[in-house]
Write a protein that holds these residues in place. Structure first.
Motif, short mmCIF file in Angstrom:
data_model
loop_
_atom_site.label_atom_id
_atom_site.label_comp_id
_atom_site.label_asym_id
_atom_site.label_seq_id
_atom_site.Cartn_x
_atom_site.Cartn_y
_atom_site.Cartn_z
N LEU A 272 0.81 -1.22 0.00
CA LEU A 272 0.00 0.00 0.00
C LEU A 272 0.85 1.28 0.00
O LEU A 272 0.44 2.29 -0.57
N ILE A 273 2.01 1.24 0.63
CA ILE A 273 2.84 2.46 0.66
C ILE A 273 3.94 2.44 -0.41
O ILE A 273 4.79 3.33 -0.44
N ALA A 274 3.90 1.47 -1.31
CA ALA A 274 4.93 1.35 -2.34
C ALA A 274 5.08 2.64 -3.14
O ALA A 274 6.19 3.04 -3.49
N ASN A 275 3.98 3.30 -3.42
CA ASN A 275 4.04 4.55 -4.17
C ASN A 275 4.80 5.63 -3.38
O ASN A 275 5.50 6.45 -3.96
N GLU A 276 4.63 5.59 -2.06
CA GLU A 276 5.29 6.58 -1.19
C GLU A 276 6.81 6.36 -1.13
O GLU A 276 7.56 7.29 -0.84
N THR A 277 7.26 5.14 -1.38
CA THR A 277 8.67 4.80 -1.22
C THR A 277 9.48 4.84 -2.51
O THR A 277 10.66 4.49 -2.51
N LYS A 278 8.89 5.29 -3.59
CA LYS A 278 9.59 5.27 -4.89
C LYS A 278 10.88 6.08 -4.88
O LYS A 278 11.87 5.67 -5.47
N LYS A 279 10.90 7.22 -4.19
CA LYS A 279 12.13 8.03 -4.13
C LYS A 279 13.26 7.26 -3.45
O LYS A 279 14.41 7.38 -3.83
N ILE A 280 12.91 6.49 -2.46
CA ILE A 280 13.91 5.71 -1.72
C ILE A 280 14.41 4.55 -2.57
O ILE A 280 15.58 4.20 -2.52
N ASP A 281 13.52 3.97 -3.36
CA ASP A 281 13.88 2.83 -4.19
C ASP A 281 14.98 3.15 -5.19
O ASP A 281 15.72 2.26 -5.61
#
Length: 147
Positions: A11-20
């Motif tokens: 669910l928070i994958a979109n929020e973590t894109k910068k970190i990825d």
């Protein structure tokens, strides 16, 4: 519980894109977070805290250093030892993690009852303690078998 954690991650994958974009392994991420929280840490301290060999830590640190996530500075008291701190990209990474924390708090955690969040936190702390105790017991047994 594992299913809930996995769903949370999705669910928070979109929020973590910068970190990825930093493309860190879980071990690199954990060691980097440890370095961010501990001033002038050494490879030996990291190895001890994670219960892994200094050689394994050195491999991870070499990769992090190549990517400017960490920098090493010789310990003036012991020339064979280096202090490890965040490098340029490590600082950026930690900053993004802090931004993510603020966003999660603002957008999601703040909408959950404080008692529920407190209970969840206490439960995770208890689980962490059980894991630490189990790891210490396992390490002690390993030490006894080697003697």
């Amino acid at each position: 519980m594992n299913d809930a954690f996995e769903e949370f991650g999705v669910l928070i994958a979109n929020e973590t894109k910068k970190i990825d974009q930093f493309d860190l392994t879980m071990q690199q991420d954990l060691i980097l977070a440890y370095i961010a929280k501990h001033l002038n840490v050494t490879a030996n301290e990291i190895a001890h805290s994670f219960g892994i060999t200094k050689s394994a830590v050195s491999q991870v640190l070499s990769k992090l250093e190549q990517n400017k996530m960490i920098v090493r500075a010789v310990n003036p008291q012991n020339k064979r030892e280096s202090f490890i701190s965040l490098g340029e990209n490590g600082e950026k990474y930690v900053s993004l993690l802090q931004e993510l924390d603020i966003k999660l708090i603002k957008n999601y955690y703040s909408k959950v009852n404080l008692d529920d969040l407190t209970h969840m936190t206490r439960t995770m702390e208890k689980i962490n303690e059980v894991i630490k105790e189990e790891n210490e017991t396992t390490q002690k047994k390993g030490t006894l078998h080697r003697e």
